[in-house]
Design an enzyme around this catalytic site. Structure first.
Site, short mmCIF file in Angstrom:
data_model
loop_
_atom_site.label_atom_id
_atom_site.label_comp_id
_atom_site.label_asym_id
_atom_site.label_seq_id
_atom_site.Cartn_x
_atom_site.Cartn_y
_atom_site.Cartn_z
CD GLU A 61 -2.90 -1.17 0.08
OE1 GLU A 61 -3.03 -0.13 -0.58
OE2 GLU A 61 -3.53 -2.23 -0.14
CB CYS A 75 -6.31 -2.77 6.34
SG CYS A 75 -6.54 -4.52 6.75
CG HIS A 111 -4.42 -5.14 1.79
ND1 HIS A 111 -4.67 -3.79 1.72
CD2 HIS A 111 -5.22 -5.62 2.79
CE1 HIS A 111 -5.59 -3.47 2.64
NE2 HIS A 111 -5.93 -4.56 3.30
#
Ligand code: PCA
Length: 209
Positions: free
Chosen positions: A91, A154, A176
């Site tokens: 991310e 998250c 992820h």
């Protein structure tokens, strides 16, 4: 010098009975307990602290913050499951937004709210995401940069983690991972990654760092 690396994973959520990132922290705990030269995943000059987090807005970051204060890691790698994604996804950014499509494991479902009313709109990962994508791809496994960690627990955890470390040298980020094959056996066309492949990817990440 030993590099201290905190690795977090999450409990199952959203009606699933397993979370690959929970299994991951368990496997890292077993590997860390071995003698440094016989470890399969963790480099001999690194020390990994595996931390399992609840999927709740109320406690996930509190627990992570407590563990960071106790362990004082050089690096924090937070892992979570992203249903339906087909690669290990680093991310890039966490946004100041809470918009839960399902309730968390404590029954909370914030919709369309900021995480921090006067907070920064977003924080960027301080991991070398492009290098880490390459390290995983070099193992023959799918990896990419993702530009959205979603708006659930998250993203919330990543935002709070980066906010906490904004003036520190500590590198932090969120990764992820796809479902495990056994989670998609009843769903057609949904990608997955085997646990062995996930471990291979995490090994490559730890060695690259
Ligand atoms: N994935 C969720 C929360 C816990 C997890 O493993 C998410 O992507 O927000």
């Amino acid at each position: 010098v030993t590099k201290r690396i905190l690795v977090s994973g999450f409990e199952p959520f959203g009606g699933e009975s397993i979370n690959p990132t929970e299994r991951l922290v368990e496997a890292l705990g077993r590997d860390q307990a071995l003698d440094p030269d016989s470890r399969a995943l963790i480099p001999p000059d690194a020390e990994v602290r595996p931390v399992l987090l609840p999927v709740t807005f109320d406690s996930a970051f509190k627990k992570l913050k407590y563990e960071i204060r106790a362990f004082d890691p050089h690096l924090v790698l937070a892992f979570g499951l992203a249903a339906g994604r087909g690669a290990v996804e680093f991310e890039r950014v966490a946004i100041n937004c809470l918009d839960a499509e399902i309730a968390d494991n404590a029954g909370q479902q914030p919709r369309g709210l900021p995480i921090e009313a006067l907070g920064a709109p977003a924080y960027f990962s301080t991991l070398p995401v492009r290098e880490l994508v390459a390290a995983v791809q070099n193992e023959g496994l799918p990896a990419r940069i993702s530009n959205s960690a979603g708006t659930y627990v998250c993203n919330f955890l990543m935002y709070r983690l980066l906010e906490m470390n904004v003036r520190s040298q500590r590198r932090c980020g969120f990764i992820h991972v796809p479902f495990l094959p056994e989670q998609v056996s009843q769903k057609s066309g949904v990608p997955s990654l085997s646990f062995d492949e996930l471990l291979k990817a995490v090994r490559a990440i730890l060695h690259a760092l």
